[in-house]
Design an enzyme around this catalytic site. Sequence first.
Site, short mmCIF file in Angstrom:
data_model
loop_
_atom_site.label_atom_id
_atom_site.label_comp_id
_atom_site.label_asym_id
_atom_site.label_seq_id
_atom_site.Cartn_x
_atom_site.Cartn_y
_atom_site.Cartn_z
N HIS A 1 -9.08 34.61 9.54
CA HIS A 1 -8.19 35.57 10.23
C HIS A 1 -9.31 36.40 11.97
O HIS A 1 -9.92 36.80 11.99
CB HIS A 1 -8.42 36.25 9.59
CG HIS A 1 -7.91 36.78 8.14
ND1 HIS A 1 -6.47 36.16 7.63
CD2 HIS A 1 -8.72 36.91 6.55
CE1 HIS A 1 -6.54 36.15 5.92
NE2 HIS A 1 -7.83 36.33 5.85
N HIS B 1 -11.77 32.99 4.89
CA HIS B 1 -11.80 33.78 3.50
C HIS B 1 -11.55 32.26 2.33
O HIS B 1 -12.34 32.04 2.13
CB HIS B 1 -10.38 34.03 3.80
CG HIS B 1 -10.13 35.33 2.75
ND1 HIS B 1 -8.76 36.22 3.53
CD2 HIS B 1 -10.45 36.35 2.24
CE1 HIS B 1 -8.77 37.42 2.44
NE2 HIS B 1 -9.82 37.43 1.32
N ASP C 1 -9.95 38.01 -8.39
CA ASP C 1 -10.05 37.78 -7.16
C ASP C 1 -10.13 35.86 -7.29
O ASP C 1 -8.80 36.03 -7.73
CB ASP C 1 -11.79 37.79 -6.42
CG ASP C 1 -11.18 38.57 -5.28
OD1 ASP C 1 -10.80 37.08 -4.31
OD2 ASP C 1 -12.01 39.20 -4.23
N ASN C 2 -11.10 35.73 -6.39
CA ASN C 2 -10.79 34.19 -7.06
C ASN C 2 -10.37 33.39 -7.94
O ASN C 2 -12.06 33.36 -9.07
CB ASN C 2 -11.75 33.82 -5.42
CG ASN C 2 -11.44 33.78 -4.39
OD1 ASN C 2 -10.52 34.04 -3.97
ND2 ASN C 2 -12.26 34.51 -3.84
N ASN D 1 -4.55 34.84 1.58
CA ASN D 1 -5.38 35.32 0.83
C ASN D 1 -6.49 33.59 0.72
O ASN D 1 -7.72 33.40 1.24
CB ASN D 1 -5.63 36.08 0.10
CG ASN D 1 -6.95 36.56 -0.80
OD1 ASN D 1 -7.27 35.98 -1.52
ND2 ASN D 1 -7.33 37.89 -1.22
N ASP D 2 -6.23 32.94 -0.39
CA ASP D 2 -6.05 31.75 -0.72
C ASP D 2 -5.28 30.88 -0.63
O ASP D 2 -4.19 30.91 -0.35
CB ASP D 2 -6.99 32.21 -2.23
CG ASP D 2 -7.74 30.62 -2.55
OD1 ASP D 2 -8.31 30.13 -1.92
OD2 ASP D 2 -8.10 30.65 -3.65
N GLU E 1 -16.81 35.08 0.14
CA GLU E 1 -16.32 34.56 -0.41
C GLU E 1 -15.36 33.82 -1.54
O GLU E 1 -15.27 34.23 -2.70
CB GLU E 1 -14.98 35.44 1.32
CG GLU E 1 -13.89 35.30 0.49
CD GLU E 1 -13.19 35.94 -0.22
OE1 GLU E 1 -13.91 37.07 -0.19
OE2 GLU E 1 -12.36 36.07 -0.93
N ASP E 2 -15.32 33.18 -1.16
CA ASP E 2 -15.02 31.85 -2.30
C ASP E 2 -15.66 30.19 -2.17
O ASP E 2 -16.71 30.33 -1.12
CB ASP E 2 -13.37 31.89 -1.30
CG ASP E 2 -12.57 30.68 -2.57
OD1 ASP E 2 -13.00 30.71 -3.25
OD2 ASP E 2 -11.97 30.10 -2.18
N ILE F 1 -11.06 29.03 0.22
CA ILE F 1 -10.72 27.96 0.97
C ILE F 1 -10.45 27.49 -0.52
O ILE F 1 -10.46 26.97 -1.63
CB ILE F 1 -12.56 27.57 0.91
CG1 ILE F 1 -13.82 28.06 0.20
CG2 ILE F 1 -12.70 27.83 2.25
CD1 ILE F 1 -14.62 27.28 0.71
N ASN G 1 -3.49 37.21 -5.43
CA ASN G 1 -5.26 36.07 -4.53
C ASN G 1 -5.70 35.33 -4.92
O ASN G 1 -4.95 33.91 -4.14
CB ASN G 1 -6.39 37.60 -5.27
CG ASN G 1 -7.45 37.79 -4.09
OD1 ASN G 1 -8.00 36.55 -4.06
ND2 ASN G 1 -7.83 39.19 -3.46
CA LIG Z 1 -9.59 36.27 -2.69
CA LIG Z 2 -10.01 28.81 -3.59
#
Ligand SMILES: [Ca+2]
Ligand SMILES: [Ca+2]
Length: 325
Positions: free
Chosen positions: A133, A114, A268-269, A167-168, A53-54, A116, A223
């Site tokens: 989560h 999620h 997104d990230n 989210n972040d 994810e991240d 980081i 996000n």
């Molecule tokens: Ca994200």
């Molecule tokens: Ca991040």
Amino acid sequence: MGKLVVLTLLGAVLALIGERLVAFRRACNASQEVEPVELPNCHLIEGLENGSEDIDILPSGLAFISSGLKYPGMPNFALDEPGQIFLMDLNEQNPRVQALNISDDFDKASFNPHGISTFIDKDHTVYLYVVNHPHKKSTVEKFKFEEEKRSLIHLKTITHELLISVNDIVVLGPEQFYATRDHYFTNFFMIVLEMIMDLRWTYVLFYSPREVKVVAEGFGSANGITVSLDQKYIYVADVLAQNIHVLKKHDNWDLTPVKVTQLGTLVDNLAVDPDTGDIWAGCHPNAMKLFLYNAEDPPGSEVSSSSSLSSQAKLQEQFVEETWE
Ligand SMILES: [Ca+2]
Ligand SMILES: [Ca+2]
């Protein structure tokens, strides 16, 4: 007469729903096809089959990766397995991932990592903050990284009534961070309605033990979040609006908008290049394919690079100041 009113209202509601669905398909880039690109220096890293994810990379070249996210409405490849944090040394010729051990006092069974962010203290201690989560809630977990032992010592679980649908995060002090909220509602049906109706009710939050406040709002779905190299600007990805917001950070942690850059893809990230200050963004070219996941026709992803928005922002600020003089 009564029937006419009912029919008129019904027509108006159907027209609104139709218009919203068309707009939502457009916001998802639903017709976008991804053209595969040959990347000679791109290699599959084995061991991340449950997704990554991240990512957050330390100046030393060690990278943390959060894996195994279970997120409402998104495909999941290992529903019964808890999430993990992996470490990868980018200095190696053929980097491999290694799952980090987590101290026993932490509830690993419900770990659902999620976004980081890392923070290096004055004494060079590395802390990893993870949006978690557990049981569909949102918490921020603070870990101390032990490089020799390749392990994470759990120090603290941070919760707050405003830390919802996080989210972040981007951590800027030992106990200070900004966090994005990606949905206003927590019920899945209401989340779908929120996206289709394009309610821009999500925000960026500032957290410290003494003060928690909303510092930027009006995002469709806030996000990824990160900070410019000079720490003067905060970058926020609005995934549904397909853009990146540049916000100026003030001494009291408030944020004020500077500019918005449209990218034409669902952002997104974010990560900032340590040498150039450019922003690297992980993006979803077609979000509809993500929602309606089909392994035979995968959604694909793309990486977008924006030249230093911080320096662009400074230029714009200068321009604004000059215009007003
Ligand atoms: Ca994200
Ligand atoms: Ca991040």
